[in-house]
Enzyme design. Sequence first.
Site, short mmCIF file in Angstrom:
data_model
loop_
_atom_site.label_atom_id
_atom_site.label_comp_id
_atom_site.label_asym_id
_atom_site.label_seq_id
_atom_site.Cartn_x
_atom_site.Cartn_y
_atom_site.Cartn_z
N ILE A 43 0.76 -1.22 -0.10
CA ILE A 43 -0.11 -0.19 0.08
C ILE A 43 0.98 1.30 -0.23
CG2 ILE A 43 -1.80 1.20 1.12
CD1 ILE A 43 -2.51 -1.44 2.59
N GLU A 44 1.08 1.84 -1.30
CA GLU A 44 1.72 3.11 -1.21
C GLU A 44 1.17 4.37 -0.95
OE1 GLU A 44 3.47 2.61 -4.98
OE2 GLU A 44 4.58 0.89 -4.62
N CYS A 53 4.90 -2.62 3.12
CA CYS A 53 4.84 -3.81 2.16
C CYS A 53 3.93 -4.80 2.09
CB CYS A 53 6.36 -4.54 2.32
SG CYS A 53 7.70 -3.28 2.04
N GLU A 55 4.27 -7.79 2.91
CA GLU A 55 4.55 -8.62 4.00
C GLU A 55 4.13 -8.45 5.51
OE1 GLU A 55 6.44 -7.81 1.67
OE2 GLU A 55 8.14 -9.30 1.19
N CYS A 86 12.09 -7.03 2.10
CA CYS A 86 13.03 -5.98 2.20
C CYS A 86 13.30 -5.85 3.80
CB CYS A 86 12.49 -4.62 2.20
SG CYS A 86 11.06 -4.18 3.53
N CYS A 89 10.96 -5.43 6.43
CA CYS A 89 9.96 -6.66 6.68
C CYS A 89 10.70 -7.60 7.46
CB CYS A 89 9.33 -6.72 5.39
SG CYS A 89 8.27 -5.89 4.64
N1 THU Z 1 7.57 -4.30 -1.70
C1 THU Z 1 6.72 -4.90 -0.95
O1 THU Z 1 5.46 -5.07 -0.79
N2 THU Z 1 7.49 -6.32 -0.47
C2 THU Z 1 8.66 -6.48 -0.99
O2 THU Z 1 9.12 -7.74 -0.39
C3 THU Z 1 9.56 -5.70 -1.51
C4 THU Z 1 8.95 -4.27 -1.85
C5 THU Z 1 6.81 -3.08 -2.36
C6 THU Z 1 7.31 -1.84 -1.44
C7 THU Z 1 6.89 -0.80 -2.55
O3 THU Z 1 5.35 -0.54 -2.63
C8 THU Z 1 7.14 -1.56 -3.78
O4 THU Z 1 7.16 -2.80 -3.46
C9 THU Z 1 8.46 -0.96 -4.51
O5 THU Z 1 9.64 -1.08 -3.59
#
Ligand code: THU
Length: 140
Positions: A43-44, A53, A55, A86, A89
Amino acid sequence: MPYEELIKKAIKAKQYAYAPYSGFPVGAALLTEEGKVYTGCNIECASYGATNCAERTAIFKAVSEGERNIEAIAVVSSSDDYTYPCGICRQVIMEFGNKIKIIAARSEHDYKVHVIDDLLPDSFSSEDLKKTGGGYKDGI
Ligand code: THU
Protein backbone atom coordinates in the site's frame (compact mmCIF):
# COMPACT_ATOMS: atom_id res chain seq x y z
CA MET A 1 -1.46 -26.26 3.88
CA PRO A 2 0.76 -26.96 0.86
CA TYR A 3 2.99 -24.06 -0.14
CA GLU A 4 1.42 -24.10 -3.63
CA GLU A 5 -1.93 -23.18 -2.11
CA LEU A 6 -0.40 -20.43 0.04
CA ILE A 7 1.35 -18.99 -3.02
CA LYS A 8 -1.95 -18.95 -4.91
CA LYS A 9 -3.42 -16.84 -2.11
CA ALA A 10 -0.47 -14.45 -2.33
CA ILE A 11 -1.00 -14.14 -6.10
CA LYS A 12 -4.66 -13.33 -5.47
CA ALA A 13 -3.76 -10.75 -2.80
CA LYS A 14 -1.44 -9.03 -5.26
CA GLN A 15 -4.44 -7.89 -7.29
CA TYR A 16 -5.33 -5.51 -4.45
CA ALA A 17 -1.89 -3.88 -4.36
CA TYR A 18 -2.02 -0.10 -4.34
CA ALA A 19 1.25 0.68 -6.11
CA PRO A 20 0.71 3.72 -8.38
CA TYR A 21 4.16 5.17 -7.64
CA SER A 22 6.42 2.14 -8.10
CA GLY A 23 4.23 0.12 -10.46
CA PHE A 24 5.51 -2.88 -8.50
CA PRO A 25 2.56 -4.80 -7.05
CA VAL A 26 3.35 -7.34 -4.36
CA GLY A 27 1.18 -9.95 -2.65
CA ALA A 28 1.83 -11.92 0.51
CA ALA A 29 0.08 -14.78 2.27
CA LEU A 30 0.88 -15.65 5.86
CA LEU A 31 0.21 -19.11 7.29
CA THR A 32 -0.23 -19.45 11.05
CA GLU A 33 0.85 -22.56 12.96
CA GLU A 34 -2.87 -23.29 13.43
CA GLY A 35 -3.41 -23.26 9.67
CA LYS A 36 -5.11 -19.87 9.24
CA VAL A 37 -4.14 -17.59 6.37
CA TYR A 38 -3.83 -13.80 6.35
CA THR A 39 -3.09 -12.06 3.08
CA GLY A 40 -1.59 -8.66 2.34
CA CYS A 41 -0.57 -6.33 -0.48
CA ASN A 42 1.69 -3.32 -0.67
CA ILE A 43 0.00 0.00 0.00
CA GLU A 44 1.86 3.05 -1.27
CA CYS A 45 1.48 6.69 -0.34
CA ALA A 46 2.27 10.05 -1.97
CA SER A 47 4.53 10.56 1.05
CA TYR A 48 6.63 7.59 -0.08
CA GLY A 49 8.01 6.70 3.34
CA ALA A 50 4.52 5.87 4.58
CA THR A 51 4.35 2.93 2.15
CA ASN A 52 3.62 -0.45 3.68
CA CYS A 53 4.95 -3.65 2.13
CA ALA A 54 2.74 -6.67 1.43
CA GLU A 55 4.47 -8.79 4.06
CA ARG A 56 3.93 -6.26 6.83
CA THR A 57 0.31 -5.75 5.79
CA ALA A 58 -0.25 -9.50 6.24
CA ILE A 59 1.63 -9.59 9.56
CA PHE A 60 -0.20 -6.57 10.95
CA LYS A 61 -3.53 -8.08 9.95
CA ALA A 62 -2.66 -11.35 11.68
CA VAL A 63 -1.22 -9.85 14.86
CA SER A 64 -4.04 -7.34 15.19
CA GLU A 65 -6.45 -10.26 15.17
CA GLY A 66 -4.60 -12.13 17.90
CA GLU A 67 -2.40 -14.40 15.77
CA ARG A 68 1.30 -14.39 16.60
CA ASN A 69 2.29 -17.94 15.74
CA ILE A 70 3.56 -17.57 12.21
CA GLU A 71 4.67 -20.61 10.27
CA ALA A 72 5.39 -19.21 6.82
CA ILE A 73 4.94 -16.19 4.55
CA ALA A 74 4.72 -16.47 0.77
CA VAL A 75 5.70 -13.45 -1.34
CA VAL A 76 4.98 -12.78 -5.01
CA SER A 77 5.37 -9.78 -7.30
CA SER A 78 4.97 -9.10 -11.01
CA SER A 79 8.69 -9.42 -11.54
CA ASP A 80 10.01 -12.44 -13.45
CA ASP A 81 12.40 -13.01 -10.59
CA TYR A 82 11.87 -14.08 -6.97
CA THR A 83 10.96 -11.21 -4.64
CA TYR A 84 12.37 -11.29 -1.13
CA PRO A 85 11.22 -9.25 1.88
CA CYS A 86 12.95 -5.89 2.33
CA GLY A 87 15.10 -5.21 5.39
CA ILE A 88 12.29 -3.63 7.39
CA CYS A 89 10.00 -6.59 6.72
CA ARG A 90 12.74 -9.06 7.64
CA GLN A 91 13.06 -7.33 11.01
CA VAL A 92 9.29 -7.41 11.57
CA ILE A 93 9.09 -11.07 10.53
CA MET A 94 11.95 -11.89 12.90
CA GLU A 95 10.04 -10.25 15.74
CA PHE A 96 7.61 -13.19 15.60
CA GLY A 97 10.10 -16.03 15.27
CA ASN A 98 13.51 -16.82 13.85
CA LYS A 99 12.28 -20.04 12.22
CA ILE A 100 9.53 -18.50 10.09
CA LYS A 101 9.73 -19.75 6.51
CA ILE A 102 9.90 -17.26 3.65
CA ILE A 103 8.56 -18.59 0.37
CA ALA A 104 9.77 -16.41 -2.49
CA ALA A 105 7.67 -17.45 -5.46
CA ARG A 106 7.69 -16.77 -9.18
CA SER A 107 4.60 -18.97 -9.51
CA GLU A 108 2.92 -21.70 -7.47
CA HIS A 109 5.21 -24.18 -9.22
CA ASP A 110 8.43 -22.22 -8.93
CA TYR A 111 9.50 -21.05 -5.48
CA LYS A 112 12.37 -20.98 -3.01
CA VAL A 113 12.01 -21.57 0.71
CA HIS A 114 14.28 -19.88 3.26
CA VAL A 115 14.26 -19.52 7.02
CA ILE A 116 14.18 -15.90 8.22
CA ASP A 117 17.21 -16.55 10.44
CA ASP A 118 19.26 -17.09 7.27
CA LEU A 119 17.90 -13.93 5.62
CA LEU A 120 18.63 -11.72 8.64
CA PRO A 121 21.72 -13.08 10.37
CA ASP A 122 23.05 -11.53 13.59
CA SER A 123 19.78 -9.66 13.98
CA PHE A 124 18.89 -7.18 16.69
CA SER A 125 16.13 -8.48 18.94
CA SER A 126 14.48 -8.33 22.34
CA GLU A 127 17.45 -10.38 23.60
CA ASP A 128 19.65 -7.34 23.09
CA LEU A 129 17.26 -5.10 24.98
CA LYS A 130 17.16 -7.57 27.87
CA LYS A 131 20.91 -7.18 28.32
CA THR A 132 20.43 -3.61 29.49
CA GLY A 133 17.46 -4.31 31.73
CA GLY A 134 14.84 -3.38 29.18
CA GLY A 135 13.08 -5.61 26.74
CA TYR A 136 10.28 -8.04 26.35
CA LYS A 137 7.41 -8.26 28.78
CA ASP A 138 5.20 -11.30 28.41
CA GLY A 139 1.47 -10.79 28.08
CA ILE A 140 1.50 -7.24 26.74
N1 THU B 1 7.58 -4.21 -1.62
C1 THU B 1 6.83 -5.13 -0.96
O1 THU B 1 5.63 -4.94 -0.74
N2 THU B 1 7.45 -6.26 -0.54
C2 THU B 1 8.71 -6.62 -0.85
O2 THU B 1 9.15 -7.70 -0.51
C3 THU B 1 9.55 -5.69 -1.62
C4 THU B 1 8.99 -4.34 -1.85
C5 THU B 1 6.89 -3.03 -2.17
C6 THU B 1 7.15 -1.72 -1.49
C7 THU B 1 6.81 -0.75 -2.60
O3 THU B 1 5.41 -0.54 -2.61
C8 THU B 1 7.20 -1.48 -3.87
O4 THU B 1 7.28 -2.85 -3.52
C9 THU B 1 8.51 -1.03 -4.48
O5 THU B 1 9.50 -0.97 -3.53
